[in-house]
Design an enzyme around this catalytic site. Structure first.
Site, PDB file in Angstrom:
ATOM      1  N   GLU A   1      -5.168 -10.505  -2.438  1.00 48.65           N
ATOM      2  CA  GLU A   1      -6.025 -10.433  -1.236  1.00 48.65           C
ATOM      3  C   GLU A   1      -7.501 -10.400  -1.613  1.00 48.65           C
ATOM      4  O   GLU A   1      -8.300  -9.677  -1.007  1.00 48.65           O
ATOM      5  CB  GLU A   1      -5.678  -9.178  -0.411  1.00 48.65           C
ATOM      6  CG  GLU A   1      -4.216  -9.078  -0.038  1.00 48.65           C
ATOM      7  CD  GLU A   1      -3.903  -7.940   0.931  1.00 48.65           C
ATOM      8  OE1 GLU A   1      -4.832  -7.353   1.508  1.00 48.65           O
ATOM      9  OE2 GLU A   1      -2.707  -7.657   1.102  1.00 48.65           O
TER      10      GLU A   1
ATOM     11  N   GLU B   1       0.795  -1.226   0.000  1.00 51.33           N
ATOM     12  CA  GLU B   1       0.000   0.000   0.000  1.00 51.33           C
ATOM     13  C   GLU B   1       0.832   1.285   0.000  1.00 51.33           C
ATOM     14  O   GLU B   1       0.697   2.128   0.893  1.00 51.33           O
ATOM     15  CB  GLU B   1      -0.974  -0.018   1.189  1.00 51.33           C
ATOM     16  CG  GLU B   1      -1.874  -1.248   1.141  1.00 51.33           C
ATOM     17  CD  GLU B   1      -2.879  -1.339   2.286  1.00 51.33           C
ATOM     18  OE1 GLU B   1      -2.763  -0.555   3.247  1.00 51.33           O
ATOM     19  OE2 GLU B   1      -3.775  -2.193   2.210  1.00 51.33           O
TER      20      GLU B   1
HETATM   21  C1  XIL Z   1      -5.793  -7.232   7.877  1.00 52.38           C
HETATM   22  C2  XIL Z   1      -6.041  -8.563   8.582  1.00 52.38           C
HETATM   23  O1  XIL Z   1      -6.868  -9.356   7.791  1.00 52.38           O
HETATM   24  C3  XIL Z   1      -6.668  -8.307   9.925  1.00 52.38           C
HETATM   25  O2  XIL Z   1      -6.839  -9.537  10.629  1.00 52.38           O
HETATM   26  C4  XIL Z   1      -5.794  -7.346  10.719  1.00 52.38           C
HETATM   27  O3  XIL Z   1      -6.386  -7.026  11.900  1.00 52.38           O
HETATM   28  C5  XIL Z   1      -5.572  -6.074   9.937  1.00 52.38           C
HETATM   29  O4  XIL Z   1      -5.019  -6.377   8.678  1.00 52.38           O
HETATM   30  N1  XIL Z   1      -4.817  -5.004   3.377  1.00 52.38           N
HETATM   31  C6  XIL Z   1      -3.723  -5.732   3.749  1.00 52.38           C
HETATM   32  C7  XIL Z   1      -3.842  -6.729   4.843  1.00 52.38           C
HETATM   33  O5  XIL Z   1      -2.675  -5.652   3.101  1.00 52.38           O
HETATM   34  O6  XIL Z   1      -2.643  -6.873   5.566  1.00 52.38           O
HETATM   35  C8  XIL Z   1      -4.971  -6.396   5.784  1.00 52.38           C
HETATM   36  O7  XIL Z   1      -5.097  -7.479   6.682  1.00 52.38           O
HETATM   37  C9  XIL Z   1      -6.239  -6.153   5.021  1.00 52.38           C
HETATM   38  C10 XIL Z   1      -6.083  -4.996   4.060  1.00 52.38           C
END
Ligand code: XIL
Length: 352
Positions: free
Chosen positions: A265, A150
């Site tokens: 994701e 990000e």
């Molecule tokens: C999220 C996890 O799924 C949660 O369990 C945690 O509390 C916060 O992070 N983008 C990303 C991930 O790159 O690392 C994030 O994951 C979701 C959004």
């Protein structure tokens, strides 16, 4: 399109994809053509046998939902806690899966002590040491890393710049180069990925984010910084169409620079979608199908991973709880591990 027509069109399109998947989706050996995987939650990995079985049944790849984030790995400046990633890697190995690494440089999930990092020299030293230690430990074991997560800011669609973070504040955009160069030096064979969200929808903002990401990749290339791939996080807003042309264009532009793509994701944010399950699941599958189709019309993604496997364990309600109190359904399996249309849409392209 009316809702009922939309559902019918979706079902027909999914069937068409499934048919194609059956004829050319799988290799002769029966292995999926595109590896599929999911983000794994550490708690249930240890205590939910049905969850473990589902992971083994469906996934060729795993990635920790946490564990390799700074907040989990770095309780203080001088120590590393590798328990979670070691546990996941052992599970992956036992079951013939590969593990991806997430993530080395991110603005979020940072331990408190990192706020004391202010000077450029100190930031560079901490970031470099961290990456050398972590990538070094898993060299040859973790073949693909979300090196930078990000990097794009999320304040305005007019100008998408660099996201603020400990790293950006001290080093500016140079932190991206430092992270990639260090990871490459430690494990030259690993796939190095820049990963971001908000790239997929048919909105002005997503368009601006795609252009900004492409510009960043071009600048990195001009500086000779190693980068192998861009990860589409693909946390898809369920209520927005996918900009299929825009996504294909980005993939093509990246390809022309020899940059691969993967989906890292995937889930569909369903907080504003209709409550009715057949209808909701069809819309979710349609978004996934549109995204994957847009990528595949240009190239094969090197992998497709969902952010969780089952609706039982998903981050979505943390931010996007439904107003009607019904549970979210963002992932390919139900909360009792039944495959949903989203899984069919994925398997139609992976050949899994
Ligand atoms: C999220 C996890 O799924 C949660 O369990 C945690 O509390 C916060 O992070 N983008 C990303 C991930 O790159 O690392 C994030 O994951 C979701 C959004």
């Amino acid at each position: 399109m009316r809702r009922r027509e939309f559902v019918a069109a979706t079902a027909a399109a999914t069937l068409a994809l499934l048919h194609r998947g059956a004829t050319d989706g799988a290799t002769a050996a029966g292995q999926p053509k595109i590896p599929f995987g999911a983000a794994v939650r550490d708690g249930p990995l240890q205590d939910d046998e049905a969850y473990r079985q589902a992971l083994v049944q469906y996934c060729q790849l795993v990635v920790g939902e946490g564990g390799l984030k700074w907040v989990d790995l770095r309780p203080d400046r001088s120590s590393f806690d590798f328990h979670q990633p070691d546990r996941l890697l052992a599970f992956a190995r036992q079951n013939g899966m590969k593990m991806r690494g997430h993530t080395l440089a991110w603005y979020a999930a940072m331990p408190e002590w990192t706020n004391a990092i202010t000077s450029a020299a100190e930031a560079e030293r901490e970031l470099t040491t961290h990456i050398e230690t972590v990538v070094g430990r898993y060299r040859g074991e973790i073949p693909s890393w979300d090196v930078v997560n990000e990097p794009l800011s999320d304040d305005s669609s007019a100008s998408v710049g660099l996201r603020d973070s400990v790293w950006a504040a001290a080093l500016g955009e140079r932190y991206v180069d430092i992270a990639l160069r260090t990871a490459h030096a430690v494990d030259p064979r690993a796939q190095l990925v820049i990963n971001d969200y908000g790239l997929e929808a048919a909105t002005e903002k997503a368009r601006a984010r795609r252009l900004s990401l492409l510009d960043l990749v071009r600048r990195l290339r001009d500086r000779g910084t190693p980068l192998d791939a861009v990860g589409f996080q693909a946390h898809l807003p369920g209520d927005l169409d996918i900009d299929t042309d825009g996504v294909s264009q980005l993939v093509a532009d990246l390809k022309s620079m020899d940059i691969e793509v993967l989906v890292t994701e995937l889930d569909v944010i369903d907080d504003t979608l209709p409550a009715e399950i057949i209808e909701r699941d069809a819309i979710v599958a349609r978004r996934v199908q549109d995204l994957l189709g847009a990528i595949l019309s240009v190239t094969q993604p090197t992998a497709i991973l969902t952010w969780g496997l089952t609706d039982r364990y998903t981050w979505v309600p943390i931010w996007y709880k439904r107003g009607d109190g019904k549970p979210n359904r963002p992932l390919p399996l139900t909360d009792t591990f039944e495959p949903k249309p989203m899984m069919q849409a994925i398997q139609a392209v992976t050949g899994g």
